[in-house]
Design a protein around this motif. Sequence first.
Motif, PDB file in Angstrom:
ATOM      1  N   PRO A  53       0.802  -1.228   0.000  1.00  0.00           N
ATOM      2  CA  PRO A  53       0.000   0.000   0.000  1.00  0.00           C
ATOM      3  C   PRO A  53       0.833   1.276   0.000  1.00  0.00           C
ATOM      4  N   SER A  54       2.143   1.158   0.204  1.00  0.00           N
ATOM      5  CA  SER A  54       2.984   2.360   0.208  1.00  0.00           C
ATOM      6  C   SER A  54       3.073   2.998  -1.173  1.00  0.00           C
ATOM      7  N   GLN A  55       2.660   2.263  -2.215  1.00  0.00           N
ATOM      8  CA  GLN A  55       2.662   2.831  -3.561  1.00  0.00           C
ATOM      9  C   GLN A  55       1.459   3.741  -3.813  1.00  0.00           C
ATOM     10  N   TRP A  72      -7.265  -1.229  -6.131  1.00  0.00           N
ATOM     11  CA  TRP A  72      -6.429  -0.177  -6.700  1.00  0.00           C
ATOM     12  C   TRP A  72      -4.964  -0.417  -6.362  1.00  0.00           C
ATOM     13  N   VAL A  73      -4.711  -0.956  -5.181  1.00  0.00           N
ATOM     14  CA  VAL A  73      -3.343  -1.313  -4.799  1.00  0.00           C
ATOM     15  C   VAL A  73      -2.850  -2.446  -5.687  1.00  0.00           C
ATOM     16  N   ALA A  74      -3.738  -3.418  -5.945  1.00  0.00           N
ATOM     17  CA  ALA A  74      -3.366  -4.558  -6.776  1.00  0.00           C
ATOM     18  C   ALA A  74      -3.012  -4.116  -8.185  1.00  0.00           C
ATOM     19  N   TYR A  75      -3.832  -3.271  -8.786  1.00  0.00           N
ATOM     20  CA  TYR A  75      -3.522  -2.767 -10.129  1.00  0.00           C
ATOM     21  C   TYR A  75      -2.161  -2.070 -10.124  1.00  0.00           C
ATOM     22  N   THR A  76      -2.000  -1.144  -9.183  1.00  0.00           N
ATOM     23  CA  THR A  76      -0.772  -0.347  -9.134  1.00  0.00           C
ATOM     24  C   THR A  76       0.453  -1.219  -8.925  1.00  0.00           C
ATOM     25  N   ASN A  77       0.384  -2.139  -7.976  1.00  0.00           N
ATOM     26  CA  ASN A  77       1.525  -3.009  -7.697  1.00  0.00           C
ATOM     27  C   ASN A  77       1.889  -3.861  -8.902  1.00  0.00           C
ATOM     28  N   SER A  78       0.879  -4.425  -9.555  1.00  0.00           N
ATOM     29  CA  SER A  78       1.141  -5.296 -10.700  1.00  0.00           C
ATOM     30  C   SER A  78       1.736  -4.522 -11.867  1.00  0.00           C
TER      31      SER A  78
END
Length: 301
Positions: free
Chosen positions: A11-13, A94-100
Motif C-alpha cells: 500500500p505504500s505505492q 487499486w493497490v493490486a492494479y498499481t503493484n502489478s
Amino acid sequence: MQFNPNASLDPSQMGGGGGGRRGGTIAVGGGASIVVLILAVIFGFNPAELLAASDPYHAETRAGSQPGGLAQSDTRFAGCRTGADIAQNPDCRWVAYTNSIQAYWGQVLSGYRPAKTVVFSGAVSTGCGQASSDLGPFYCPADETVYFDDSFFELMLPRMGAKGGLAAEAYVVAHEYGHHIQNLTGMMAKVQSAGNQSGPDSPQVRLELQADCYAGTWIAYAANDPNGIIKEVNRSDLYTALDAAQAVGDDHIQKTQTGRIRPESWTHGSSEQRRYWLNRGFSTGDPNQCTTFAADALTRR
C-alpha cells in the motif's frame, strides 16, 4: 479478472495527496466534466486549467501555477496487505492494479522509477495544479503521480457507453502509467515541446495511442503470470478493456455528445485507433512494438 489471494500487496505505492514539486507542468491523461466532454475528450492535457480554457484543445500551462502538497500514504489502503484483502475491502483492488503494473515496468524498463497512485474524492492538490472530481484520470509529470476519482468508473465511463468492470478499471490505470513511462523515457517532453497539436496523425494522438499500447503489454504480462497479483486475465477481460478503449475514442465521444465528428480536433485517437493499439500491445506483449511515432498509417487505424 481475478486476484491472487496469496499475493502480497504494497500500500505504500498509494499516495494521499499531491506531489512535492511545484506545478505548471502539463498533466497528461486527464478527463473532463460531462459539460466539457462536449468539446474535449477523456485523457486530455492540464486538468488544472481545462475547465477554464476557452479552447480545451489548446490549454496553455503557466509555470508555478499551483503548489503541490506532500504525497502521503492513503490510510484507507493501510490494511491492503494481500490479495485476499480485496474481498473484504474492494478499495484494495487499486493497490493490486498499481503493484502489478509497477512490477511489470520494473522488469522491462531499465532504471524504472516508481510512481504513486492517488485516489481522491472532490478535489486534490497536485504538482500540476488543483484538480476536481469533474476531471477524469490523469498523470502529472511534475510529481510523477497518477490521479483519479473512482466515481469516474461508476458514473462517467458508463455515460460514454463503456460496460465498465475490473478490466476496464485496470486498463485506465495502466494507460496512465503508460504516460509515466513516456515521462521517464523523454517522449512526453518531446511531444509537449512541439506545442498543442491536434488531428488523427498528430504527435498528441500518437502519445495517447502509445500509452494504450503500453497498457496492452501489461495486460498480456498479467495474463501470463499465474503467480502474480492478478491471478487470471481471460479473453473476456481483453474485450472489456477494448470496449472501454472504444468508448473513449475521439470520434465516439464527439458523435455521442454533438452528433458531429471533427477529425481535425482529435487529441487522443479514434475508437478504431485506440482498440488497435491496445490490442497490439496485448498481442505482442512487447513495449518495443508500441511504435506509434514510427507508424505512417495512424489515420487508417
